[in-house]
Write a protein that holds these residues in place. Sequence first.
Motif, short mmCIF file in Angstrom:
data_model
loop_
_atom_site.label_atom_id
_atom_site.label_comp_id
_atom_site.label_asym_id
_atom_site.label_seq_id
_atom_site.Cartn_x
_atom_site.Cartn_y
_atom_site.Cartn_z
N GLU A 1 0.87 -1.18 0.00
CA GLU A 1 0.00 0.00 0.00
C GLU A 1 0.90 1.23 0.00
O GLU A 1 2.05 1.16 0.42
N ILE A 2 0.34 2.35 -0.43
CA ILE A 2 1.04 3.64 -0.30
C ILE A 2 0.18 4.53 0.59
O ILE A 2 -1.03 4.66 0.37
N ILE A 3 0.80 5.09 1.61
CA ILE A 3 0.04 5.96 2.51
C ILE A 3 0.68 7.35 2.60
O ILE A 3 1.86 7.52 2.27
N GLY B 1 -0.50 5.44 -8.00
CA GLY B 1 0.09 6.55 -8.76
C GLY B 1 0.52 7.71 -7.87
O GLY B 1 1.17 8.64 -8.34
N SER B 2 0.13 7.67 -6.58
CA SER B 2 0.53 8.77 -5.69
C SER B 2 1.87 8.45 -5.04
O SER B 2 2.16 7.30 -4.74
N ASP C 1 9.96 4.10 3.42
CA ASP C 1 10.51 4.34 2.08
C ASP C 1 9.47 5.07 1.23
O ASP C 1 8.30 4.71 1.24
N ILE C 2 9.94 6.07 0.50
CA ILE C 2 9.03 6.90 -0.29
C ILE C 2 9.10 6.50 -1.77
O ILE C 2 10.18 6.52 -2.37
N CYS C 3 7.96 6.11 -2.32
CA CYS C 3 7.93 5.75 -3.74
C CYS C 3 6.51 5.83 -4.28
O CYS C 3 5.59 6.28 -3.59
N MET D 1 6.91 -0.79 -8.22
CA MET D 1 7.24 0.37 -7.38
C MET D 1 8.38 1.12 -8.06
O MET D 1 9.23 0.51 -8.69
N THR D 2 8.35 2.44 -7.96
CA THR D 2 9.47 3.21 -8.49
C THR D 2 10.64 3.07 -7.53
O THR D 2 10.46 2.67 -6.38
#
Length: 438
Positions: free
Chosen positions: A266-268, A279-280, A303-305, A321-322
Amino acid sequence: MHRYYQKDAETMPVEKIKELQSKKLIKQVNHVYENVPYYRSLMDKKGVKPQDIKSIDDLHKLPFLTKADLRDAYPYGLLATDLKNCVRIQSTSGTTGKRVVAFYTQNDIDLWEECCARAIVATGSSNKDVCQVCYGYGLFTGGFGLNGGSHKVGCLTLPMSSGNTERQIQFMMDLGATILCCTPSYAAYIGESLKERGYKPEDNKLKVGIFGAEPWTEEMRRDIEKSLGIKAYDIYGLTETSGPGVAFECEEQNGMHINEDHFLAEIIDPDTGEVLPEGSRGELVFTSLDKEAFPLLRYRTRDICVLTRENCSCGRTFIKMTKPMGRTDDMMIIRGVNVFPSQIEAVLLNCGYAPNYQIVVDRFNNSDTLDVYVEMSPENFSDTVKEISKKEKLLASEIRTMLGISPVVHLVAPKSIERSEGKAKRVIDKRRSIGITT
Ligand code: ADP
Ligand code: ZN
């Protein structure tokens, strides 16, 4: 020709992946709730019961787990199985503070090594290859992870561990290593060392590099590819989720496929904890779906991606993931501006400098200072003071354009910045009191 280590898993239709993840999630939540009192109390506090989790759509109901929890529960507080079932521990490198330990059953190790095998095969490698592993062996996951993956693929494995660059080069050349596994900063150092010994990129037999464990830029990739004459692939992972191999690059070399049959991503928003749409840019959070000994639910990696699911020409269906641009902890706030070391690295390499640099942040008269130390090439070293000062100003202005704040650039003598055999330490932030590094 596209090759996979476990084709059925790696090319599974997305709907099937989601079904599988839901099934595994339900099982894992029950396993954790029943066996880990620490987790049970976190769930109870949030008022969520295992039966509330009916599919991956309910994931957001679960509490997050952070590195602080891992330190709190150290050493055995998050163990989810009997000690008699565990065969190994590994530990974080302690880059951001006190080390945490992770436990493995034999099955956990097998799955982890399979993930690394997928990464190796995705670079076009096979059992005909000679794989030189110069990630550290021991508590650090890099060495054992790639070693295990290399065995599974059937490569001739050179368990070099990190350091002793002279011996690395000797074995690389004598045994004709075709795959190099290490941190990108060590790969750059090996490239530099080969050049110093008079080797040209075509003199070695290397075809690919599998580099990870620290952030590195596209500029760094091009630099290493040129100096070693290889294709350089990214690999990502962290001790808490097993180690390297959680995600890996395919032949597109454009983002890393996450092994979604084992890890739910997940991206939070790192500030609010809100789940962000695909995409965020935000903080990566992992739930391990198969781990028996040390299963973490909604673990915040810091980690930011960005995550994106698009058709990939390699045929893999796993989300990508980028490259992580760094961790939330690596982000420096300088005069109110957010700065990641990787942004500075990109400018330096674009301006033709080698990736040997150090960033020093301090505070004078209530204002933040940013000093960037960069090595000159041996050719530039003979420049006059005036020429050097001109180059420093030029580089400072390039960095200013990128970041919006002015650094002071210091061009220093070749070889004066320490080389790294593992994770490079790029930043010295003197504003942080010693000991408070998390
Ligand atoms: P530590 O957290 O002490 O460094 P680990 O050795 O487990 O311990 O390192 C995992 C971390 O390394 C990840 O959370 C991430 O920040 C970094 N990392 C690993 N692989 C990559 C990669 N390919 N790109 C950028 N960062 C990476
Ligand atoms: Zn792909």
